[in-house]
Design a protein around this motif. Structure first.
Motif, mmCIF file in Angstrom:
data_model
loop_
_atom_site.group_PDB
_atom_site.id
_atom_site.type_symbol
_atom_site.label_atom_id
_atom_site.label_comp_id
_atom_site.label_asym_id
_atom_site.label_seq_id
_atom_site.Cartn_x
_atom_site.Cartn_y
_atom_site.Cartn_z
ATOM 1 N N GLU A 91 11.253 5.674 -6.569
ATOM 2 C CA GLU A 91 10.495 6.731 -5.893
ATOM 3 C C GLU A 91 9.039 6.765 -6.343
ATOM 4 N N HIS A 92 8.777 6.500 -7.627
ATOM 5 C CA HIS A 92 7.435 6.691 -8.168
ATOM 6 C C HIS A 92 6.586 5.426 -8.239
ATOM 7 N N LEU A 93 7.198 4.261 -8.308
ATOM 8 C CA LEU A 93 6.424 3.030 -8.391
ATOM 9 C C LEU A 93 6.043 2.532 -7.003
ATOM 10 N N THR A 94 4.812 2.055 -6.879
ATOM 11 C CA THR A 94 4.342 1.475 -5.623
ATOM 12 C C THR A 94 4.571 -0.030 -5.645
ATOM 13 N N PRO A 95 5.276 -0.589 -4.667
ATOM 14 C CA PRO A 95 5.484 -2.044 -4.627
ATOM 15 C C PRO A 95 4.222 -2.759 -4.151
ATOM 16 N N VAL A 96 3.291 -2.971 -5.076
ATOM 17 C CA VAL A 96 1.995 -3.548 -4.739
ATOM 18 C C VAL A 96 2.145 -4.968 -4.199
ATOM 19 N N PHE A 97 2.954 -5.780 -4.883
ATOM 20 C CA PHE A 97 3.196 -7.151 -4.431
ATOM 21 C C PHE A 97 4.539 -7.189 -3.719
ATOM 22 N N SER A 98 4.527 -6.852 -2.456
ATOM 23 C CA SER A 98 5.758 -6.796 -1.671
ATOM 24 C C SER A 98 5.606 -7.724 -0.478
ATOM 25 N N GLY A 99 6.330 -8.824 -0.504
ATOM 26 C CA GLY A 99 6.224 -9.803 0.570
ATOM 27 C C GLY A 99 7.150 -9.498 1.725
ATOM 28 N N TRP A 100 7.270 -10.467 2.615
ATOM 29 C CA TRP A 100 8.054 -10.239 3.831
ATOM 30 C C TRP A 100 9.536 -10.026 3.531
ATOM 31 N N VAL A 101 10.041 -10.598 2.433
ATOM 32 C CA VAL A 101 11.449 -10.380 2.102
ATOM 33 C C VAL A 101 11.665 -9.008 1.462
ATOM 34 N N GLY A 102 10.582 -8.321 1.124
ATOM 35 C CA GLY A 102 10.700 -6.991 0.549
ATOM 36 C C GLY A 102 10.711 -5.878 1.562
ATOM 37 N N SER A 103 10.867 -6.238 2.820
ATOM 38 C CA SER A 103 10.831 -5.228 3.890
ATOM 39 C C SER A 103 12.192 -4.965 4.521
ATOM 40 N N GLY A 104 13.244 -5.409 3.855
ATOM 41 C CA GLY A 104 14.576 -5.187 4.384
ATOM 42 C C GLY A 104 15.188 -6.471 4.905
ATOM 43 N N PRO A 105 16.457 -6.430 5.279
ATOM 44 C CA PRO A 105 17.156 -7.639 5.722
ATOM 45 C C PRO A 105 16.615 -8.181 7.043
ATOM 46 N N GLY A 106 16.758 -9.492 7.197
ATOM 47 C CA GLY A 106 16.322 -10.127 8.449
ATOM 48 C C GLY A 106 14.884 -10.598 8.383
ATOM 49 N N GLU A 107 14.543 -11.528 9.268
ATOM 50 C CA GLU A 107 13.175 -12.033 9.335
ATOM 51 C C GLU A 107 12.279 -11.049 10.085
#
Length: 372
Positions: free
Chosen positions: A221-237
């Motif tokens: 809840e408190h940490l910001t995912p600064v380095f979040s790539g395309w696989v960090g957006s949920g399942p599927g392409e």
């Protein structure tokens, strides 16, 4: 269930190895896993690649079993440093309290985050020779402290931090734990931490390229995912749009992980779980006691803690400066692999440390005592 003797039989390194705090030679189970995975990748029969993608779930379940965090709260990382960077860059303000004597992966993460993001300030904790204790933290906490970073086991002193006591002292501030020098061998309550980071190349003997980041619900809840790539957006392409990061630990990933590395790490952790961390810890503690007894017998000064509650698998020897070279030569000449530093020698024992290795250490100490 595996016995401690069966677990110890999985150590394949040559006698004399006492440097698990630097790198743990691959276990036989991990080596077999790697060979099988690479053979599958080499032939790539129908369905092989899809099957290898399942290693991510497998390794997260294996990490979950040893940490108490759910699989959804865990993301695989290529090393502990990456997990620490994700954590430090994700802090959203205030001061992070840590010791300047921490392993550089910790201090660099905090400072680089401060330099780049300008939202968090590292504050250097005054310690007792690098040992971070609840009492020291209590004295130096302020209203501006929002997070504490600490190593579970200090790599220079071998000191095992009391993370449960630290949690009680710091209250609801984020507790970030670099567990790499104790993960898999120290029976501690990881669930009291908000962030647990480790690599698998040391005590779990899974090889380089393995690690994880485990996050509490509060950390997510408190940490910001600064380095979040395309696989960090949920399942599927994700094509033709860029969506927000997922609301779980997967947000703290950049790309797909190496499935062979995941399989190696999973195999190592499944082996640890089969025997039990408590049993491994007890076996290591007994061997540490024998190493300390040997050092005392030959008057080699021990700088690390003698209290079983304050140590994991590391014994630090600190002779007089003019005698350190003599000790280094004695260890080298008798085939003992140890970590030499400017003022000390670090010995790291494991559950698979053999009698032959201890005999080699005795011989080295005999030579040292004669020369010193």
């Amino acid at each position: 269930m595996t016995t401690i003797e069966e677990f110890a039989a999985g150590f394949g390194e040559e006698p004399g190895y006492l440097d698990y705090g630097r790198v743990g030679p691959l276990s036989r189970a991990v080596r077999a896993e790697a060979l099988g995975q690479y053979e599958a990748l080499a032939t790539s029969r129908f369905g092989t690649i899809d099957r290898m993608s399942a290693e991510n779930g497998r390794v997260r379940e294996a990490i979950s079993a040893l940490t108490g965090f759910s699989a959804e709260q865990i993301s695989f990382q290529p090393n502990a440093s990456s997990g620490l960077m994700h954590s430090a860059f994700g802090l959203t303000g205030g001061e992070v309290l840590l010791s300047a004597a921490e392993f550089p992966s910790v201090t660099y993460a905090a400072v680089r985050a401060a330099q780049a993001m300008h939202v968090v300030t590292p504050v250097w904790l005054e310690t007792d020779h690098g040992r971070v204790t609840p009492a020291q933290l209590r004295e130096q906490l302020t209203d501006s402290t929002t997070a504490v970073m600490v190593s579970l086991v200090d790599s220079r002193t071998g000191y095992l931090a009391d993370i449960d006591g630290i949690r009680q002292v710091i209250g609801d501030r984020l507790l970030i734990v670099d567990a790499i020098q104790g993960f898999g061998i120290s029976d501690v309550p990881y669930e009291v931490a908000d962030v647990v980071v480790s690599g698998g190349q040391k005590w779990t003997r899974a090889g380089w390229g393995t690690g994880f980041l485990a996050l509490s619900e509060r950390a997510i809840e408190h940490l910001t995912p600064v380095f979040s790539g395309w696989v960090g957006s949920g399942p599927g392409e994700r094509w033709d749009e860029v969506v927000d990061p997922a609301k779980d630990a997967s947000a703290f990933t950049v790309s797909n992980a190496d499935p062979v590395a995941e399989a190696r790490f999973a195999a190592a952790l499944e082996e640890v779980a089969a025997v039990g961390v408590a049993e491994i810890s007890a076996a290591i503690s007994d061997t540490v006691e024998r190493v300390i007894d040997l050092a005392d017998e030959f008057a080699v000064p021990v700088a690390s803690s003698r209290n079983p509650a304050e140590r994991a698998g590391i014994v630090v020897l600190e002779p007089l400066p003019e005698q350190l070279t003599v000790l280094a030569a004695a260890l080298f000449n008798h085939g003992v692999t140890a970590r030499m530093r400017p003022t000390s020698a670090r010995l790291s024992v494991h559950a698979g440390t053999t009698e032959e290795t201890l005999d080699m250490l005795r011989a080295a100490f005999t030579s040292y005592a004669s020369a010193a």
